[in-house]
Design an enzyme around this catalytic site. Structure first.
Site, PDB file in Angstrom:
ATOM      1  N   SER A 438     -27.485 -18.464  32.548  1.00 49.81           N
ATOM      2  CA  SER A 438     -27.940 -17.515  31.545  1.00 49.81           C
ATOM      3  C   SER A 438     -28.251 -18.263  30.248  1.00 49.81           C
ATOM      4  O   SER A 438     -27.434 -19.032  29.756  1.00 49.81           O
ATOM      5  CB  SER A 438     -26.865 -16.454  31.283  1.00 49.81           C
ATOM      6  OG  SER A 438     -27.287 -15.533  30.324  1.00 49.81           O
ATOM      7  N   GLY A 439     -29.450 -18.056  29.724  1.00 52.07           N
ATOM      8  CA  GLY A 439     -29.872 -18.752  28.519  1.00 52.07           C
ATOM      9  C   GLY A 439     -30.606 -20.051  28.784  1.00 52.07           C
ATOM     10  O   GLY A 439     -30.914 -20.786  27.840  1.00 52.07           O
ATOM     11  N   THR A 443     -36.437 -16.294  31.897  1.00 54.92           N
ATOM     12  CA  THR A 443     -37.340 -15.191  31.555  1.00 54.92           C
ATOM     13  C   THR A 443     -38.614 -15.695  30.902  1.00 54.92           C
ATOM     14  O   THR A 443     -39.715 -15.234  31.216  1.00 54.92           O
ATOM     15  CB  THR A 443     -36.611 -14.203  30.629  1.00 54.92           C
ATOM     16  OG1 THR A 443     -35.461 -13.677  31.303  1.00 54.92           O
ATOM     17  CG2 THR A 443     -37.524 -13.064  30.227  1.00 54.92           C
ATOM     18  N   ASN A 486     -26.818 -15.498  25.198  1.00 48.98           N
ATOM     19  CA  ASN A 486     -28.273 -15.377  25.323  1.00 48.98           C
ATOM     20  C   ASN A 486     -28.721 -14.110  24.611  1.00 48.98           C
ATOM     21  O   ASN A 486     -28.231 -13.019  24.904  1.00 48.98           O
ATOM     22  CB  ASN A 486     -28.671 -15.330  26.808  1.00 48.98           C
ATOM     23  CG  ASN A 486     -30.175 -15.390  26.993  1.00 48.98           C
ATOM     24  OD1 ASN A 486     -30.932 -15.492  26.031  1.00 48.98           O
ATOM     25  ND2 ASN A 486     -30.621 -15.332  28.233  1.00 48.98           N
ATOM     26  N   SER A 489     -30.973 -11.753  27.456  1.00 49.08           N
ATOM     27  CA  SER A 489     -30.466 -11.974  28.812  1.00 49.08           C
ATOM     28  C   SER A 489     -30.937 -10.871  29.744  1.00 49.08           C
ATOM     29  O   SER A 489     -30.862  -9.681  29.411  1.00 49.08           O
ATOM     30  CB  SER A 489     -28.936 -12.027  28.787  1.00 49.08           C
ATOM     31  OG  SER A 489     -28.412 -12.142  30.087  1.00 49.08           O
ATOM     32  N   SER A 490     -31.431 -11.251  30.907  1.00 49.65           N
ATOM     33  CA  SER A 490     -31.822 -10.269  31.929  1.00 49.65           C
ATOM     34  C   SER A 490     -30.563  -9.671  32.534  1.00 49.65           C
ATOM     35  O   SER A 490     -29.711 -10.388  33.050  1.00 49.65           O
ATOM     36  CB  SER A 490     -32.663 -10.937  33.025  1.00 49.65           C
ATOM     37  OG  SER A 490     -33.866 -11.450  32.499  1.00 49.65           O
ATOM     38  N   GLY A 726     -28.793 -15.114  35.343  1.00 52.06           N
ATOM     39  CA  GLY A 726     -28.240 -16.431  35.648  1.00 52.06           C
ATOM     40  C   GLY A 726     -26.737 -16.397  35.854  1.00 52.06           C
ATOM     41  O   GLY A 726     -26.056 -15.388  35.594  1.00 52.06           O
ATOM     42  N   GLU A 728     -22.930 -16.683  35.316  1.00 52.49           N
ATOM     43  CA  GLU A 728     -22.178 -16.369  34.099  1.00 52.49           C
ATOM     44  C   GLU A 728     -20.699 -16.673  34.287  1.00 52.49           C
ATOM     45  O   GLU A 728     -20.136 -16.448  35.369  1.00 52.49           O
ATOM     46  CB  GLU A 728     -22.346 -14.886  33.719  1.00 52.49           C
ATOM     47  CG  GLU A 728     -23.764 -14.531  33.296  1.00 52.49           C
ATOM     48  CD  GLU A 728     -23.900 -13.073  32.885  1.00 52.49           C
ATOM     49  OE1 GLU A 728     -24.947 -12.724  32.313  1.00 52.49           O
ATOM     50  OE2 GLU A 728     -22.958 -12.286  33.143  1.00 52.49           O
TER      51      GLU A 728
END
Length: 1030
Positions: A438-439, A443, A486, A489-490, A726, A728
């Site tokens: 994540s981050g 995306t 993030n 974040s998605s 992502g 985590e």
């Protein structure tokens, strides 16, 4: 042709024996001028004398002084001089040749700039016959030891070294561009060179006639002369073929083989059969399997001992004293660099030293120069720069259209072009899998891929291009949120399929969404925020003075948005960025095709969700009953009822009571405060989740390809882009993190299967004697999660069916049944358990697992919402849910999202992939999809839990991925602080380890990453041939 006629007509001395006195006088005059040095075109007087005194000889005449001292044979073998129109005079020839050798001047006769040559000499390209030897042959200089004055050489270069038996001393050859050296054994002086166009010199001792060489053949030099490039001509002397960088470091056989391979003249270059017969190649006969093994062992030994170093110029050696060699680089191009410099290597598989430190150093060096992209074979590594970069302009897009990968620097546009070209070429679906923490930039990478694919597709409808580009922005406003690591974040999995015609024109798009984190609507962890759209709408409506219309307060933060670090006024209402985003989202709605009525309904539902969070409950204590609840703030209840277009009293009843059917009788029971709060939150989550699914379905219907754009039997080709949350690992990890990390485990497993397992299976099937690469196989961990009946998700569903089960009993059940090294229990943590993931150890807190998994929406709420006067709200609760937990497209259809026209192919691919047992037990061709479920059935915990939705979501996602040829983008997060120009080596090294980048580089180094079936190769070749000759 003129040269051929001259040779055919002339035979030296004429058969008639003509030799007039005039000719003899001309010859004596010629010899006199030679001795005086006036021949050669140096002086005008000499040129005029030659023209006056040496007229063109008649047929059958010869020059006796140029023959050997031996008596001439009866029929001379010397070629007759040509006609004046065919060959130039000697003086002019000398001038022309001198000019032709002036390489630096750039004005060579016969080229584009011939003004200088034509002004000084009558010789031009027009009077030179085809294949004139003047462009190939060289001159012999006068002998420095000869007694007469230094003679200037005749214009025509001599092809023969003097005969060893000749009496005069040998003349040394001209340095360059002479092709033949004189014989070192010659002691007597050399005879004057032959006149044009004679190619033979006669030896004084020879009595039999000399046999002329067939034109355009040349006589070889004396055996004792040094090595020369025989038969290559002057062009090979001036423009020699490429060689090894340091020939002295290589064997003579290797140098000779490379030299023959790189001959530029295709007429002189040996064919493959000849090359295979070369002694250097024939050495491997019988050693085909032994040599690769020895090379592999040598490489491994050098890597272990650390003796491999970068090759240094000028023949430097390694520490062990052995010479190292560089690769041969023959490719030319603007982008090609000296790959001997490891800093310029753009493919980790090409690094000479391949270990963790070298790979990390290489990525860091490139990152510090803003080179964020690096290849590992056909896989792209993208390091998040955390700052804008100017490498995504229209000019950059044009650079990566239909070009070879190595012609440009690594770029995500190159991945898009590779997928696009593969789709068009082999007529098959493609899939781009973007993975990372994540981050890490997944995306943004998906945005860039869509941008480039839309550019490559060149849709005929400009509006369609604009719609596709806006899809991601709209969906991410509803599906992305700010987390502690993030800002964007998605919080869902997105699989975007761009649809193309067989010719490569984009005609539409389709989105599949998975596993939306609905729990974020009602609760966010410390330092995190709700979904972006709530803040955008609040700020946008406040800017337009419409907060009151949607029952939103301008001075009190809604409970669902409350955060101790976020204030309503300065942080939300007055946030200029949120206002801009609101305008952008509204524009996306309009461009894609949403009506104003639909847009108003979306705003009403979002406002109703925010208002419902403010409904508060209090316990009502009575004489006989203490589990009753009541609503304390009726104003909030009225606001929600007004926005949802339902009756206020019915909403209150649905929140505070519930119906139970027992033995055919309906019993109404009251809800406690806790139960009423759960029902309220469940309604909010259900409304938001179904609204998100409806928006996605509406986008798909508006972007569906027009049937008129393709033929009846023509099927669209797809390029899918996977952008999923992502991996985590927070301080407190709950049920959401468990689902996210399991999904990432599945993506990693698919990567391992494609890169390692299938690759090495191919080696075995083809009987390729290759070294097996060891990699971390996470199949046992996936079985721990997904296997039936003792997998973690199955145990979770089983425990969720027991009303008296608690989160503590769930953890104890995990501990009793999950007997694997990757599962462990931390000490002194009540609801804690740990999992050793592929990316590291994660500790989870099981508090709330059962409630989140049940995710029940009471039937009373569903029936109430069905009575709404708002058409959109009715749709949200009338249409059934699919097996993945999403809203079906239409009523009574879409229950089985796994069924597709290519379902059989996907099933076969999954079987080949060898994924888990529960995948193989679930058919993609089930026939129950046409039977609609009653909404009450969605609350049945036996069949509908979050875990069951999750399982089917993974299955559906995997089926889409396997259907296409994959392309991988590995995103790397350089630091945890989201700072630009900050490369945390330990952070990066950890990601390189668990993603298997080093192992990927090794297997890409020894294998071929791209293969096509033989049938497809033949089909493509036939299609290309037809295209060329039609």
């Amino acid at each position: 042709m003129q040269r051929g006629r001259s040779s055919a007509e002339g035979g030296g001395v004429s058969a008639k024996g003509e030799e007039s006195g005039q000719q003899r006088r001309s010859q004596c005059k010629w010899k006199s001028q030679v001795s005086q040095g006036s021949i050669g075109g140096v002086s005008a007087e000499g040129e005029e004398s030659v023209q006056r005194e040496n007229p063109v000889q008649k047929k059958g005449t010869s020059c006796p002084s140029l023959l050997s001292q031996s008596p001439a044979p009866s029929s001379s073998l010397l070629a007759q001089p040509p006609a004046p129109a065919s060959f130039p005079r000697p003086a002019s020839c000398k001038q022309w040749l001198c000019l032709s050798l002036q390489q630096k001047s750039g004005s060579r006769p016969g080229g584009h700039d011939t003004s200088a040559a034509s002004s000084q000499s009558p010789v031009t390209a027009a009077v030179r016959p085809p294949g004139c030897l003047l462009t190939q042959l060289s001159l012999l200089p006068p002998c420095p030891t000869s007694s007469p004055p230094a003679q200037r050489p005749l214009p025509l270069p001599s092809l023969l070294s003097p005969c060893p038996a000749s009496s005069p001393p040998a003349q040394p050859p001209l340095p360059l561009p002479s092709l033949l050296s004189p014989c070192p054994a010659s002691s007597p002086p050399a005879q004057p060179p032959l006149p044009l166009p004679s190619l033979l010199s006669s030896c004084p001792a020879s009595s039999p006639p000399l046999t002329p060489l067939p034109l355009p053949g040349l006589l070889s030099p004396c055996p004792a002369s040094q090595k020369t490039l025989q038969g290559h001509g002057l062009s090979h002397t001036l423009n020699p073929p490429p060689t090894l960088h340091e020939p002295e470091l290589w064997s003579d056989g290797c140098n000779d083989f490379i030299c023959k391979c790189l001959i530029k003249d295709f007429e002189l270059r040996p064919n493959v059969i000849d090359l295979l017969q070369h002694p250097f190649i024939k050495q491997i006969t019988g050693k085909e399997k032994l040599l690769p093994k020895q090379l592999i062992e040598l490489i491994d030994l050098n890597q272990q001992t650390g003796t491999i170093e970068k090759t240094r110029p000028h023949g430097n050696t390694d520490r062990d004293g052995t010479d190292r060699h560089e690769r041969i680089h023959t490719k030319k191009g603007n982008h090609m660099k000296n790959q001997g410099d490891s800093d310029e290597v753009e493919d980790l598989a090409a690094l000479e030293v391949l270990d963790e430190n070298t790979v990390t150093d290489h990525l860091q060096n490139r990152f510090e120069r803003d080179l964020i992209y690096t290849y590992v074979g056909d896989i792209l590594i993208a390091v998040n720069p955390f700052h804008p970069m100017d490498i995504y302009t229209a000019e950059n897009s044009k650079m990566y259209i239909g070009v070879k990968r190595k012609e440009n620097p690594p770029h995500i546009f190159a991945v898009a072009d590779m997928a696009y070209q593969s789709m068009v070429t082999i007529n098959a679906d493609q899939c781009v899998v973007i993975s990372g923490e994540s981050g890490a930039g997944k995306t943004e990478g998906a945005h860039l891929l869509v941008q480039q694919l839309t550019f490559l597709g060149k849709a005929n409808n400009q509006t369609l291009q604009e719609k596709i580009l806006l899809v991601n922005n709209l969906v991410e406003a509803f599906g992305n949120a700010c987390t502690v690591i993030n800002d964007n974040s998605s919080r869902f999995g997105k699989y975007l399929e761009m649809k193309f015609t067989a010719g490569g024109t984009v005609v539409g798009a389709q989105i599949s969404e998975y596993l939306l984190e609905k729990s974020r609507v009602i609760h966010q962890a410390t330092g995190e925020r709700n979904f972006h759209i709530f803040y955008y709408v609040y700020a946008g409506l406040a800017d337009r003075k419409k907060l009151a219309h949607y029952k939103l307060s301008d001075n009190k933060t809604p409970k669902y948005l409350f955060n101790e670090h976020v204030k309503l006024g300065p942080d939300i209402v007055s946030n200029a960025s949120y206002k801009e985003q609101f305008d952008a989202v509204e524009q996306c709605f309009k461009v894609i095709g949403f009506t104003l009525e639909e847009l108003g309904s979306v705003y009403s539902i979002l406002a109703a969700i925010l208002n419902s969070g403010d409904i508060e409950f209090s316990a009502v204590v009575t004489e006989h009953q203490t589990d009753k609840s009541d609503i304390t703030n009726v104003a909030a209840l009225e606001n929600v009822a007004s926005l949802l277009c339902i009756r206020c009293d019915e909403l209150q009843e649905a929140l505070t009571t519930h119906c139970v059917v027992a033995r055919g009788e309906t019993i109404v029971r009251t809800n406690t405060v806790e139960k009423a709060t759960v029902v309220r939150d469940a309604m909010s989550k259900a409304l938001y989740g179904r609204l998100f699914s409806w928006i996605v379905n509406r986008i798909n219907s508006l972007l569906r390809p027009d049937s008129g754009q393709r033929g009846e039997n023509e099927q669209n080709l797809n390029i899918g882009i996977l952008d999923i949350f992502g991996f985590e690992n927070f301080k407190k990890n709950s049920f959401e993190q468990l689902c996210i990390n399991i999904a990432n485990e599945q993506i990693q497993f698919y990567f391992n299967q494609h890169i390692f397992a299938w690759e090495q299976d191919e080696y075995l099937n083809e009987e390729v004697d290759a070294r097996m690469i060891e990699y971390e196989d996470n199949r046992p961990l996936l079985e721990l999660f997904l296997q039936k009946p003792v997998g973690m998700l199955s145990l979770l569903d089983e425990e969720s069916r027991f009303p008296q089960a608690t989160d503590q009993t769930l953890v104890e059940k995990f501990e009793c049944n999950l007997k694997a090294k990757s599962f462990w229990r931390p000490m002194r943590v009540d609801h804690g358990f740990g999992i050793t993931h592929y990316a590291g150890k994660v500790t989870y807190n099981a508090a709330g697992f059962l409630a989140k998994n049940r995710d029940t929406l009471p039937a009373d709420i569903i029936l109430l919402l069905r009575s709404s006067e708002n058409e959109l709200i009715c749709k949200l609760v009338t249409h059934p849910l699919t097996k993945t937990g999403n809203l079906a497209h239409t009523k009574g259809k879409g229950m089985n999202t796994l069924r597709s026209p290519r379902g059989t192919t996907r099933t076969v691919n999954l079987t080949k992939m060898g994924v888990l047992t529960f995948y193989r037990s679930c058919s993609f061709l089930e026939s129950d999809g046409d039977t609609p479920y009653h909404p009450r059935e969605t609350t049945n915990m036996r069949t509908q839990t979050v875990a069951s939705y999750f399982r089917y979501s993974l299955m559906d996602l995997l089926s889409k991925m396997v259907a296409g040829q994959p392309h991988f983008v590995r995103c790397i997060k350089p630091n945890n602080d989201r700072q630009a120009n900050n490369f945390d080596r330990e952070k990066v090294l950890l990601q390189l380890r668990y993603t298997g980048v080093l192992e990927t580089a090794k297997i890409r180094r020894q294998g071929y990453s791209h293969r096509i079936l033989f049938a497809n190769f033949i089909k493509r070749s036939v299609r290309q041939s037809c295209g060329e000759y039609v």
